[in-house]
Design a protein around this motif. Structure first.
Motif, short mmCIF file in Angstrom:
data_model
loop_
_atom_site.label_atom_id
_atom_site.label_comp_id
_atom_site.label_asym_id
_atom_site.label_seq_id
_atom_site.Cartn_x
_atom_site.Cartn_y
_atom_site.Cartn_z
N UNK A 108 51.43 68.53 29.30
CA UNK A 108 51.54 67.54 30.37
C UNK A 108 51.37 68.20 31.73
N UNK A 109 51.88 69.43 31.89
CA UNK A 109 51.69 70.16 33.14
C UNK A 109 50.22 70.55 33.30
N UNK A 110 49.59 70.93 32.20
CA UNK A 110 48.18 71.31 32.26
C UNK A 110 47.31 70.11 32.64
N UNK A 111 47.60 68.95 32.09
CA UNK A 111 46.90 67.72 32.47
C UNK A 111 47.00 67.51 33.98
N UNK A 112 48.18 67.72 34.50
CA UNK A 112 48.47 67.54 35.91
C UNK A 112 47.60 68.47 36.77
N UNK A 113 47.54 69.76 36.41
CA UNK A 113 46.75 70.73 37.16
C UNK A 113 45.25 70.46 37.04
N UNK A 114 44.81 70.02 35.87
CA UNK A 114 43.39 69.74 35.68
C UNK A 114 42.94 68.56 36.54
N UNK A 115 43.80 67.57 36.71
CA UNK A 115 43.46 66.45 37.59
C UNK A 115 43.32 66.92 39.03
N UNK A 116 44.15 67.90 39.41
CA UNK A 116 44.03 68.49 40.76
C UNK A 116 42.73 69.27 40.89
N UNK A 117 42.35 70.03 39.86
CA UNK A 117 41.10 70.78 39.88
C UNK A 117 39.91 69.84 39.99
N UNK A 118 39.98 68.70 39.31
CA UNK A 118 38.90 67.72 39.37
C UNK A 118 38.82 67.08 40.75
N UNK A 198 66.79 72.62 37.50
CA UNK A 198 65.47 73.18 37.20
C UNK A 198 64.43 72.07 37.06
N UNK A 199 64.81 70.96 36.40
CA UNK A 199 63.90 69.83 36.28
C UNK A 199 63.55 69.28 37.65
N UNK A 200 64.56 69.18 38.51
CA UNK A 200 64.35 68.62 39.85
C UNK A 200 63.46 69.52 40.70
N UNK A 201 63.76 70.83 40.69
CA UNK A 201 63.05 71.76 41.58
C UNK A 201 61.70 72.17 40.99
N UNK A 202 61.73 72.79 39.80
CA UNK A 202 60.49 73.30 39.21
C UNK A 202 59.61 72.15 38.72
N UNK A 203 60.23 71.21 37.96
CA UNK A 203 59.47 70.07 37.47
C UNK A 203 58.90 69.24 38.62
N UNK A 204 59.71 69.05 39.65
CA UNK A 204 59.25 68.31 40.82
C UNK A 204 58.09 68.99 41.51
N UNK A 205 58.17 70.34 41.62
CA UNK A 205 57.10 71.10 42.27
C UNK A 205 55.81 71.03 41.47
N UNK A 206 55.94 71.13 40.14
CA UNK A 206 54.75 71.09 39.28
C UNK A 206 54.03 69.75 39.39
N UNK A 207 54.78 68.68 39.64
CA UNK A 207 54.17 67.36 39.82
C UNK A 207 53.75 67.15 41.27
#
Length: 314
Positions: A108-118, A198-207
């Protein structure tokens, strides 16, 4: 009192989407069809891009990686859910739950980054067309895929490393159709404050960081498109972004619905519906979104299917 060790829990019960037997069979048929459509659709996109040299460009390189990720993303959750419905034994071992969570968070994180790359690809193509080949060279494209893999893997490992020491006592029923981090943490009888942070900080940052990148890219794209004198030119230029914008809206809309709504509006049923959107519906829809609006993909698919049909008949 000393907390019970987490090894006292050997398995979890996945409660799934509904408890009615008639509804379960309907859900099995529906999700099996959706899973098969996802597999076939994304596999055709990958094969079309690989087999057609005209599609060997950064835009389609990222699309092929997105399709590859979506295949495994859906496979992480749907086959297990289908097996649970058929066996009427919706259990998953503790190790199996951790494994499912690891791949789910990774993909799910990889999907997120790939959309940014696109989005970056579209920004360079529209705002800096003369420098497109130089800026998006093969090395840059590879880094835009490899670095997200590394970051996503580290984030997944970090979440699981803090989950493993938790104690779950006798709470084993997961109100979901797969092992997601939030529902599992709600079952813990030890302190999960660090995990939640961790979900709030790291997960939030990844999104948030990729989403901000996408937003800024499209703000610059709109600014460039508005400078085009003809209305037809504006429409033709911006229409190349339509597929990506549709995929972004579908993905982020459901992610926000699960993880960032206020707790007062949270419910297990809403969580399941939103999870279905980004784990099943979005990967299934992406091939249609990117092929129906893209003449190059449609031509490549027609060529691929006609070739495969000829081989099959022969």
């Amino acid at each position: 009192m000393q907390q019970e060790n987490q090894t006292t829990i050997s398995e979890f019960f996945l409660l799934g989407l509904t408890m009615g037997s008639e509804q379960q069979q309907l859900i099995f048929t529906l999700f099996l069809c959706m899973y098969l459509v996802t597999m076939v659709g994304n596999a055709l996109i990958i094969l079309a891009i690989i087999s057609n040299t005209h599609l060997h460009s950064p835009m389609y390189f990222f699309l092929a990686n997105l399709s590859f990720t979506d295949i495994f993303f859906t496979t992480t959750t749907v086959p297990k859910m289908l097996a649970d419905i058929q066996s009427q034994n919706p259990t998953i071992s503790f190790a199996g739950c951790l494994t499912q969570m690891y791949f789910f968070m990774l993909l799910v994180d990889l999907d997120n980054f790939l959309l940014a790359a696109m989005a970056y690809d579209r920004y360079i193509a529209i705002c800096h067309p003369l420098r497109y080949t130089a800026l998006l060279n093969p090395k840059c494209c590879a880094l835009l895929v490899v670095i997200p893999w590394i970051i996503s893997n580290l984030v997944s490992v970090l979440h699981l490393s803090l989950l493993v020491p938790l104690s779950f006592c006798d709470h084993r029923a997961v109100p979901h159709f797969f092992c997601d981090l939030e529902p599992i943490l709600k079952l813990a009888c030890s302190d999960t404050e660090i995990n939640d942070l961790l979900i709030l900080v790291v997960g939030g940052a990844v999104i948030f960081i990729p989403f901000t990148f996408i937003f800024v890219s499209y703000a610059l794209i709109v600014s460039t498109v508005l400078k085009i004198p003809s209305a037809k030119g504006k429409w033709q230029t911006f229409s190349t972004c339509g597929s990506h914008l549709s995929a972004v809206s579908l993905f982020y809309g459901s992610i926000v619905g699960v993880y960032f709504l206020p707790s007062s509006s949270y419910s297990a049923e809403k969580d399941k519906v939103a999870a279905i959107m980004y784990t099943v519906v979005t990967p299934m829809m992406n091939p249609f979104i990117y092929s129906l609006r893209n003449k190059d993909i449609k031509r490549a698919l027609k060529k691929l299917l006609s070739r495969e049909s000829f081989v099959w008949i022969w």
